[in-house]
Design a protein around this motif. Sequence first.
Motif, short mmCIF file in Angstrom:
data_model
loop_
_atom_site.label_atom_id
_atom_site.label_comp_id
_atom_site.label_asym_id
_atom_site.label_seq_id
_atom_site.Cartn_x
_atom_site.Cartn_y
_atom_site.Cartn_z
N THR A 166 0.81 -1.21 0.00
CA THR A 166 0.00 0.00 0.00
C THR A 166 0.85 1.27 0.00
OG1 THR A 166 -1.90 1.08 1.09
CG2 THR A 166 -0.21 0.11 2.52
N SER A 203 -1.03 -1.44 -4.38
CA SER A 203 -2.00 -0.36 -4.29
C SER A 203 -1.36 0.97 -4.67
CB SER A 203 -2.58 -0.28 -2.87
OG SER A 203 -3.32 -1.45 -2.58
N PHE A 205 -1.82 4.77 -5.42
CA PHE A 205 -2.79 5.79 -5.02
C PHE A 205 -3.00 6.81 -6.14
CE2 PHE A 205 -2.66 3.60 -1.26
CZ PHE A 205 -3.31 4.21 -0.21
N ARG A 208 -4.98 11.48 -4.62
CA ARG A 208 -4.11 12.36 -3.83
C ARG A 208 -3.04 13.01 -4.70
NH1 ARG A 208 -3.06 9.14 1.91
NH2 ARG A 208 -5.15 8.25 2.10
N SER A 273 -7.53 5.02 -3.58
CA SER A 273 -7.83 6.45 -3.48
C SER A 273 -8.50 6.92 -4.78
CB SER A 273 -6.54 7.25 -3.21
OG SER A 273 -6.79 8.62 -3.04
#
Length: 374
Positions: A166, A203, A205, A208, A273
């Motif tokens: 992550t 993961s 993101f 963001r 996200s």
Amino acid sequence: MTANPNTQALSDAGVSIWLDDLSRERLNSGSLAKLIETHNVVGVTTNPTIFETALKHGEAYEQQLSELANSGADAEQAVFEITTSDVREACDLFSGVYAATDGVDGRVSIEVDPRLARDTESTIAAARALYKAVDRENVMIKIPATVEGIEAIAAVLSEGISVNVTLIFSLERYRAVINAFMLGLEKAHADGLDISKIHSVASFFVSRVDSEVDKRLELAAEEGKTGTEKLRGKAAIANARLAHQIASESFSSERWLLLAERGGRPQRLLLASTGTKDPSLSDTLYVTELTAAGVVNTMPEKTLMAVADHGEFDGDTMTDTYVESNRVLDGISAAGISYRSVVDHLEADGLSKFEKSWEGLLGTITEGLSRNKA
């Protein structure tokens, strides 16, 4: 029940839909089971913020809090017991999906204490403890992709534990994550483990990145830089599409093909996200523009419902986009915005937010234990 046509179309395009949320109330009410039936949800991700929210706004934990309080458990022990209980139950709920997909989906992720993200050995120990406590094949242990986490990821995978890596923001770090994944499988195979049972997602993101880059683009415009407006809302998609390129190349390499011959399953790119934070952008942007076979998209319920209501899908929107995606990142660099500065900031900020949520979770649990102690 008939599946929603939009989520079915996304699933038919080869995208695995995971829900970025879990709570005991959701489990007890049948809400999660219904999403599996009606919205093509085939997995769940959790994080410290999700558990903090669940504990703050639900009464479903009172009985277990009472039992823990009267057994003398402290806040750390109580967090461990409560979160692993929820994840274990969710794993059982997804057992049919897990079996039907030969272990590819039906996955539930639980994250190591984010305060350990800079400590390799403690992260490894925490991952082992979580895996043992949940005691389900379809659990995935989430480990942040910090520099220290990279070594932990390889070590945990080598022991046969499936991992959700992550907090990935940078393309360079993503390459290191893939290398760690392959190292883990190589060691597992050398140690005689069945590597077909070891699964992983990375993961990456999304939203963001736009939040941070767009803020910097506004400052660049104020300083007289031209052409910044056309770059707003473009960085996150470009970054994720280039991650897809890295995955495509890495999992067709000679190194990977040798692992595949031994039973290895590719680490899948997971888009995290994916709820848009800028109201001027489409609320399905990070789903419709990031569609490709073999990727996972984990969505908060709000985004999932937006997709179900008005998401439109027309095949692969990632594979033939790499040249344009590079142009976007080049344009951002030309505006004086450092890619390295952005991704380093986002990693540090992401860890800080999760640490704050963890502390909030401990505080909420402490209050609950005090309230329920006989």
